[in-house]
Design a protein around this motif. Structure first.
Motif, mmCIF file in Angstrom:
data_model
loop_
_atom_site.group_PDB
_atom_site.id
_atom_site.type_symbol
_atom_site.label_atom_id
_atom_site.label_comp_id
_atom_site.label_asym_id
_atom_site.label_seq_id
_atom_site.Cartn_x
_atom_site.Cartn_y
_atom_site.Cartn_z
ATOM 1 N N UNK A 1 33.663 27.776 37.612
ATOM 2 C CA UNK A 1 33.296 28.637 36.481
ATOM 3 C C UNK A 1 32.861 30.011 36.972
ATOM 4 N N UNK A 2 32.198 30.051 38.125
ATOM 5 C CA UNK A 2 31.798 31.331 38.720
ATOM 6 C C UNK A 2 33.038 32.168 39.035
ATOM 7 N N UNK A 3 34.069 31.542 39.592
ATOM 8 C CA UNK A 3 35.310 32.250 39.906
ATOM 9 C C UNK A 3 35.985 32.751 38.628
ATOM 10 N N UNK A 4 35.963 31.933 37.582
ATOM 11 C CA UNK A 4 36.541 32.343 36.303
ATOM 12 C C UNK A 4 35.824 33.583 35.774
ATOM 13 N N UNK A 5 34.503 33.566 35.777
ATOM 14 C CA UNK A 5 33.747 34.718 35.273
ATOM 15 C C UNK A 5 33.906 35.941 36.172
ATOM 16 N N UNK A 6 34.097 35.725 37.466
ATOM 17 C CA UNK A 6 34.373 36.852 38.353
ATOM 18 C C UNK A 6 35.690 37.523 37.947
ATOM 19 N N UNK A 7 36.699 36.715 37.653
ATOM 20 C CA UNK A 7 37.984 37.274 37.200
ATOM 21 C C UNK A 7 37.827 38.045 35.895
ATOM 22 N N UNK A 8 37.033 37.509 34.990
ATOM 23 C CA UNK A 8 36.841 38.154 33.698
ATOM 24 C C UNK A 8 35.990 39.418 33.835
ATOM 25 N N UNK A 9 34.866 39.298 34.534
ATOM 26 C CA UNK A 9 33.909 40.406 34.628
ATOM 27 C C UNK A 9 34.373 41.545 35.533
ATOM 28 N N UNK A 10 35.004 41.189 36.640
ATOM 29 C CA UNK A 10 35.311 42.205 37.653
ATOM 30 C C UNK A 10 36.780 42.581 37.743
ATOM 31 N N UNK A 11 37.638 41.814 37.104
ATOM 32 C CA UNK A 11 39.077 42.068 37.214
ATOM 33 C C UNK A 11 39.753 42.097 35.847
ATOM 34 N N UNK A 12 38.976 42.202 34.788
ATOM 35 C CA UNK A 12 39.521 42.324 33.447
ATOM 36 C C UNK A 12 40.216 41.091 32.902
ATOM 37 N N UNK A 13 40.084 39.971 33.594
ATOM 38 C CA UNK A 13 40.706 38.742 33.104
ATOM 39 C C UNK A 13 42.214 38.752 33.211
ATOM 40 N N UNK A 14 42.751 39.608 34.062
ATOM 41 C CA UNK A 14 44.196 39.724 34.221
ATOM 42 C C UNK A 14 44.869 38.388 34.479
ATOM 43 N N UNK A 15 45.884 38.099 33.697
ATOM 44 C CA UNK A 15 46.641 36.863 33.863
ATOM 45 C C UNK A 15 46.132 35.703 33.041
ATOM 46 N N UNK A 16 44.917 35.827 32.518
ATOM 47 C CA UNK A 16 44.364 34.737 31.713
ATOM 48 C C UNK A 16 44.932 34.770 30.301
#
Length: 88
Positions: A43-58
């Motif tokens: 879940x930490x990795x998921x939120x890192x993608x959302x918070x720091x990388x704009x959720x690209x690809x999700x």
């Protein structure tokens, strides 16, 4: 495959299933699944993608479910590693 790519693939697989369900169940269903079955590190990795990388690809359903997913506390840094990275 990088950890980020694995997290995106896994989250999108969950969203794909919930796209076949009634729309009103989608976000809650995705969040419930992730809350039940994903460990805090994932879940930490998921939120890192959302918070720091704009959720690209999700999938958009994963992004819609994000506020319902339990955000884990920050990872603890082992004392030896913290000392090595501390400013002099």
């Amino acid at each position: 495959m990088s950890e980020g790519n694995k997290i995106v693939r896994m989250a999108n697989q969950i969203a794909t299933f919930f796209h076949s369900q009634p729309a009103s169940e989608g976000p809650n269903g995705v969040a419930t699944h992730i809350n039940k079955f994903w460990e805090p590190r994932m879940r930490r990795q998921l939120f890192d993608l959302i918070d720091n990388h704009g959720g690209g690809g999700l999938d958009s359903l994963v992004l819609e479910a994000a506020p319902l997913i339990r955000r884990p506390p920050p990872a603890e840094v082992p004392p030896a590693q913290a000392a090595a990275t501390a400013a002099p």
